[in-house]
Scaffold this active site. Structure first.
Site, PDB file in Angstrom:
ATOM      1  N   ARG A 220      35.380   0.376 -18.628  1.00  0.00           N
ATOM      2  CA  ARG A 220      36.309   1.766 -19.430  1.00  0.00           C
ATOM      3  C   ARG A 220      37.641   1.960 -19.153  1.00  0.00           C
ATOM      4  NH1 ARG A 220      36.616   1.667 -23.727  1.00  0.00           N
ATOM      5  NH2 ARG A 220      37.601   3.844 -24.820  1.00  0.00           N
ATOM      6  N   PHE A 234      39.604   5.188  -3.365  1.00  0.00           N
ATOM      7  CA  PHE A 234      38.321   5.393  -2.930  1.00  0.00           C
ATOM      8  C   PHE A 234      37.865   4.788  -2.792  1.00  0.00           C
ATOM      9  CE2 PHE A 234      39.402   9.825  -2.903  1.00  0.00           C
ATOM     10  CZ  PHE A 234      39.083  10.446  -1.911  1.00  0.00           C
ATOM     11  N   ASP A 256      41.230   2.520   1.141  1.00  0.00           N
ATOM     12  CA  ASP A 256      39.925   3.166   1.843  1.00  0.00           C
ATOM     13  C   ASP A 256      39.972   4.346   3.028  1.00  0.00           C
ATOM     14  OD1 ASP A 256      37.038   2.651  -0.192  1.00  0.00           O
ATOM     15  OD2 ASP A 256      36.630   3.372   1.808  1.00  0.00           O
ATOM     16  N   SER A 257      39.209   4.013   3.469  1.00  0.00           N
ATOM     17  CA  SER A 257      39.106   4.705   5.110  1.00  0.00           C
ATOM     18  C   SER A 257      37.480   3.346   5.816  1.00  0.00           C
ATOM     19  CB  SER A 257      38.522   5.948   5.312  1.00  0.00           C
ATOM     20  OG  SER A 257      36.967   6.526   5.281  1.00  0.00           O
ATOM     21  N   ASP A 305      37.957   8.097  -7.041  1.00  0.00           N
ATOM     22  CA  ASP A 305      35.973   7.998  -6.784  1.00  0.00           C
ATOM     23  C   ASP A 305      35.275   8.070  -5.406  1.00  0.00           C
ATOM     24  OD1 ASP A 305      33.683   7.713  -7.712  1.00  0.00           O
ATOM     25  OD2 ASP A 305      33.269   5.453  -7.495  1.00  0.00           O
ATOM     26  N   CYS A 345      30.528  12.618  -7.785  1.00  0.00           N
ATOM     27  CA  CYS A 345      29.098  12.144  -7.725  1.00  0.00           C
ATOM     28  C   CYS A 345      28.468  12.989  -7.245  1.00  0.00           C
ATOM     29  CB  CYS A 345      28.816  10.333  -7.106  1.00  0.00           C
ATOM     30  SG  CYS A 345      29.638  10.885  -5.867  1.00  0.00           S
TER      31      CYS A 345
HETATM   32  N1  SAH Z   1      35.367   3.070  -6.443  1.00  0.00           N
HETATM   33  C1  SAH Z   1      33.548   2.802  -5.438  1.00  0.00           C
HETATM   34  C2  SAH Z   1      33.236   3.209  -4.934  1.00  0.00           C
HETATM   35  C3  SAH Z   1      33.513   4.245  -4.384  1.00  0.00           C
HETATM   36  S1  SAH Z   1      32.423   4.854  -2.319  1.00  0.00           S
HETATM   37  C4  SAH Z   1      33.701   1.913  -6.336  1.00  0.00           C
HETATM   38  O1  SAH Z   1      33.524   1.283  -7.781  1.00  0.00           O
HETATM   39  O2  SAH Z   1      32.297   0.408  -5.986  1.00  0.00           O
HETATM   40  C5  SAH Z   1      33.449   6.025  -1.687  1.00  0.00           C
HETATM   41  C6  SAH Z   1      34.268   5.274  -1.152  1.00  0.00           C
HETATM   42  O3  SAH Z   1      35.148   5.964  -0.450  1.00  0.00           O
HETATM   43  C7  SAH Z   1      34.231   4.471  -0.002  1.00  0.00           C
HETATM   44  O4  SAH Z   1      34.182   2.843  -0.079  1.00  0.00           O
HETATM   45  C8  SAH Z   1      34.141   5.017   1.555  1.00  0.00           C
HETATM   46  O5  SAH Z   1      34.355   4.104   2.148  1.00  0.00           O
HETATM   47  C9  SAH Z   1      35.729   5.648   1.409  1.00  0.00           C
HETATM   48  N2  SAH Z   1      36.031   6.741   1.919  1.00  0.00           N
HETATM   49  C10 SAH Z   1      35.261   7.930   1.897  1.00  0.00           C
HETATM   50  N3  SAH Z   1      36.134   9.074   2.998  1.00  0.00           N
HETATM   51  C11 SAH Z   1      37.310   8.494   2.841  1.00  0.00           C
HETATM   52  C12 SAH Z   1      38.963   8.958   2.378  1.00  0.00           C
HETATM   53  N4  SAH Z   1      39.060  10.353   3.124  1.00  0.00           N
HETATM   54  N5  SAH Z   1      39.577   8.630   2.588  1.00  0.00           N
HETATM   55  C13 SAH Z   1      39.838   7.300   1.940  1.00  0.00           C
HETATM   56  N6  SAH Z   1      38.303   6.544   1.076  1.00  0.00           N
HETATM   57  C14 SAH Z   1      37.200   7.203   1.482  1.00  0.00           C
END
Ligand code: SAH
Length: 401
Positions: A220, A234, A256-257, A305, A345
């Site tokens: 979407r 993320f 991503d971290s 996300d 979420c």
């Molecule tokens: N957008 C993805 C799912 C994201 S899940 C999809 O559609 O499949 C959340 C993600 O955030 C994870 O991969 C995790 O490693 C990352 N994450 C968590 N805390 C974070 C931060 N402070 N900075 C960057 N990434 C982070």
């Protein structure tokens, strides 16, 4: 059978078929109730209400599973619930490589159980003592019904700790895949061109291996990405970027971290959109967005996300500040008319609260923001109408002027 007697006036939510009984609603636990056992729940006036599973160490002490007095919570019950859950997805996961949630806990009448299918593999979570106890029966039933190559367990550490369970990780049955599993995500659009194929790290990935709930939203959001510079914040394994690249995005910045997540994302974008212009950034989103603001970087689409920020009521205020912070920063990075796709979420952050937080960010950013679409979890994560908590994923697709 042991039983639970409710405090007076606390029967209402059960009569309305809400599946949770909180410890505060309980007047007495009668008989010798073992953790994980099937237990009957009675109103203060002695009326039988429902039957569920006992979780001695949880705030949610009973998860209800039937409102039929004659229905024992035995193996035949488990099998019939699994059959029903699979029947409800028959139209979704018809191909051998499909990825799909097959069982979504309370929303499928199977409290504390998640079953995700990744092609020929299953990844499960047993999140309450009752399901942990029934693990062997579950495995036998799943093998009989689905004939998978292997079954993994990835029981969420945070929930297990809350339930007083030891998190369980690893291969439960069958053989491990050679490397990553290649899957086709669910799609809402009728198939056009070659299908998207994503890599899932079953042994070492986050959650059950992948974020299946976002499958429809990947598609979407991509609608707005043609010729756009996209920030995929993320990103995990890059689901949004893969869809954006296939829709003709001009450039993608994935943040991503987790270095492992970025490796998966690189492979996924590379395989589905060879030659796409991608920048992968390993770091903390809060810091990187600030850095980009200082550098006056601009994007046409920003996707946020994040993981769950609110794990309990106590964390709600801090979570709200976190959401506001990243949304404010994202708006500041958008060109006028750009798109913000922002998600939460956290089940505890209700949809109207989330919208208020994003509205607060818009005000502080001094941007005019139009809500153009509301997004939610994909249809393999059904929402049980008597259990609003099953609708946990909220997305706001906004145009930012
Ligand atoms: N957008 C993805 C799912 C994201 S899940 C999809 O559609 O499949 C959340 C993600 O955030 C994870 O991969 C995790 O490693 C990352 N994450 C968590 N805390 C974070 C931060 N402070 N900075 C960057 N990434 C982070």
């Amino acid at each position: 059978m042991p039983s639970i007697l409710l405090r007076s006036g606390r029967e209402r939510s059960l009569q309305q078929r809400h599946p949770w009984v909180f410890s505060g609603a309980i007047a007495a636990v009668r008989g010798n109730a073992n953790n994980g056992q099937s237990i009957d729940v009675y109103a203060a006036n002695g009326e039988w209400l429902a039957r569920g599973f006992y979780s001695a160490n949880s705030q949610i002490q009973v998860r209800l599973a039937t409102w039929e007095a004659e229905q024992p919570l035995d193996e035949a019950w488990l099998q019939s619930r699994l059959t029903r859950a699979l029947a409800g997805r028959a139209h979704l996961a018809s191909q051998p490589h499909h990825a799909c949630r097959l069982v979504f806990s309370e929303a499928d009448g199977l409290p504390g159980l998640i079953v995700d299918r990744y092609g020929q593999y299953l990844s499960i979570q047993c999140l309450i003592p009752a399901m942990v106890e029934r693990r062997d029966t579950l495995i036998a039933l799943l093998v009989e019904m689905l004939a998978p190559e292997g079954i993994y367990e990835h029981s969420d550490a945070e929930i297990c700790t809350r339930e007083g369970l030891t998190p369980h990780e690893g291969l439960l049955w069958g053989r491990p895949p050679e490397g990553h599993v290649l899957v086709e995500p669910l799609t809402r659009a009728s198939a056009q061109g070659s299908p998207t194929v994503l890599r899932v790290d079953l042994a070492g990935g986050q959650k059950t291996g992948h974020y299946l709930d976002q499958a429809y939203n990947h598609e979407r959001v991509a609608v707005y990405c043609h010729q756009a510079e996209v920030l995929d914040g993320f990103c995990y394994s890059g689901g949004f970027s893969v869809a954006a690249a296939r829709a003709g995005a001009s450039r993608m910045t994935l943040i991503d971290s987790s270095a492992a997540a970025l490796d998966l994302a690189r492979a996924n974008v590379g395989a589905n959109a060879p030659g796409a212009d991608v920048e992968l950034v390993d770091g903390d989103m809060f810091q990187i967005l600030r850095q980009y603001r200082e550098q006056a970087r601009r994007f046409d689409v920003v996707i946020l996300d994040p993981p769950k920020f609110a794990h309990s009521q106590r964390h709600l205020e801090r979570a709200a500040r976190g959401y506001k912070d990243i949304n404010l920063l994202a708006m500041q990075l958008l060109r006028p008319g750009g798109i913000l796709a922002t998600f939460s979420c956290s089940g505890l952050v209700a949809p109207d609260l989330f919208q208020k937080i994003v509205a607060g960010a818009a005000r502080d950013a001094r941007r005019e923001v139009q809500l153009i679409e509301r997004l939610t979890q994909s249809s393999d994560h059904p929402v049980l109408l008597t259990f609003p908590e099953s609708e946990y994923l909220k997305g706001l697709l906004c145009r930012v002027w």
